[in-house]
Design a protein around this motif. Sequence first.
Motif, short mmCIF file in Angstrom:
data_model
loop_
_atom_site.label_atom_id
_atom_site.label_comp_id
_atom_site.label_asym_id
_atom_site.label_seq_id
_atom_site.Cartn_x
_atom_site.Cartn_y
_atom_site.Cartn_z
N GLU A 84 -4.26 42.50 13.87
CA GLU A 84 -3.62 41.44 13.09
C GLU A 84 -2.32 42.01 12.52
O GLU A 84 -2.28 42.55 11.42
CB GLU A 84 -4.54 40.96 11.97
N ILE B 211 -9.56 44.34 9.08
CA ILE B 211 -8.37 44.95 8.49
C ILE B 211 -8.80 45.76 7.27
O ILE B 211 -9.66 45.31 6.50
CB ILE B 211 -7.38 43.86 8.04
N LYS C 242 -4.09 53.50 11.94
CA LYS C 242 -3.94 52.13 12.61
C LYS C 242 -4.77 53.70 13.61
O LYS C 242 -4.50 55.11 13.91
CB LYS C 242 -3.13 52.73 13.21
N CYS D 294 -3.84 52.44 6.06
CA CYS D 294 -4.29 51.08 6.33
C CYS D 294 -4.38 50.88 7.84
O CYS D 294 -3.88 51.68 8.62
CB CYS D 294 -3.34 50.06 5.71
N GLU D 295 -5.02 49.80 8.23
CA GLU D 295 -5.24 49.50 9.65
C GLU D 295 -5.15 47.99 9.87
O GLU D 295 -5.81 47.21 9.17
CB GLU D 295 -6.61 50.01 10.08
N ASP D 296 -4.31 47.58 10.82
CA ASP D 296 -4.17 46.16 11.15
C ASP D 296 -5.34 45.63 11.98
O ASP D 296 -5.68 44.45 11.89
CB ASP D 296 -2.89 45.93 11.97
N ASP D 297 -5.89 46.47 12.84
CA ASP D 297 -6.91 46.06 13.81
C ASP D 297 -6.47 44.83 14.59
O ASP D 297 -7.22 43.88 14.79
CB ASP D 297 -8.25 45.79 13.11
N CYS E 276 1.38 49.32 9.39
CA CYS E 276 0.18 50.10 9.64
C CYS E 276 -0.05 50.45 11.08
O CYS E 276 0.57 49.94 11.98
CB CYS E 276 -1.04 49.35 9.14
N HIS F 133 -10.88 40.57 13.73
CA HIS F 133 -10.15 41.68 13.12
C HIS F 133 -10.96 42.21 11.95
O HIS F 133 -11.58 41.44 11.22
CB HIS F 133 -8.78 41.25 12.59
N ALA G 250 -0.97 42.93 8.81
CA ALA G 250 -1.95 42.58 7.78
C ALA G 250 -2.38 43.80 6.97
O ALA G 250 -2.56 43.72 5.75
CB ALA G 250 -3.17 41.91 8.42
N GLY G 251 -2.55 44.93 7.63
CA GLY G 251 -2.98 46.13 6.90
C GLY G 251 -1.94 46.58 5.90
O GLY G 251 -2.28 46.99 4.78
#
Length: 317
Positions: free
Chosen positions: A241, A219, A315, A236-239, A313, A217, A244-245
Amino acid sequence: MADVVNPENEDLQSQIEEVEALSSIYGDEWCVVDEASRIFCIKISSNLEEPKLTACLQIILPPDYPSTAPPIYQINAAWLRGPERAKLANSLEDLYVENMGESILFLWVEKIREFLVEKSQTSESDQPEKVNITTEEKVDGDEDIPDFSTLRLNTENLHLFMENANDEEVPPIKHGNPITDRRSTFQPHLAPVVTPRQVKMVLEKLCENKKIASATHNIYAYRIYCEDKHSFLQDCEDDGETAAGGRLLHLLQILDVRNVMVVVSRWYGGILLGPDRFKHINNCARNILVEEGYTSSSDEATRSGGKTKRPKCKKTK
């Protein structure tokens, strides 16, 4: 006297016609989330038996789309990470630039479908359940559930992602000290950013590093202060996860940092960490912010403990 044409009315009419067409074309795959706020989503698949890949495209139509602004979008797909996500985002942006001022959603949906087909055909063994997803994410199991909370953040400014800024240089990127726990490693990266274009440039630069690109990930979260509007552009971005973001963005908000982005790479070690993974992500992010002089208020972030309400997020983009 001739009638005065209101561009906003023209845009709204174009949106209504486009949504009606998409609903007719895609049927049950097309979903109206909030018609008043112009929020929609569509589930896209490769249309192949095996392996079959899917993605969820989430969309907000700004008031000045399609005349002067692009749709605000994010793509949810647990298997879509790093360079592949950047490649797909770039292709969507290229389509927008080539067709600026025109309705673009159908072209975007079919471009994503084309990407899914290509991915399926070139990687027969790369089925969604076999990609590099941790068991923790599988337990969460909500990667494809639409979440528009972060898309609502400063949507009026998000068209800046599309602005042509070829004269901008990649901001300097700092790499923080890693944290390792039960074979999982977390490493933060930080860069000063003042435009969304720079956010994209930093992500592309990081992905040039094979080790970072191969992380389970990546993030990230960023906050940019818009002086003219006295407001923040943040996302934000979790990627992959899940959540998490949002936790990372919440940390940046608590510390009240501005004009900075933090990326946390996680390499999964095969052992479940549970909630500890969020603690490590925020701890190493806070550490690099302190080290680079963005804040000294580490105690405040620690007290948050990830227990207060956080934005979720994507995303992206």
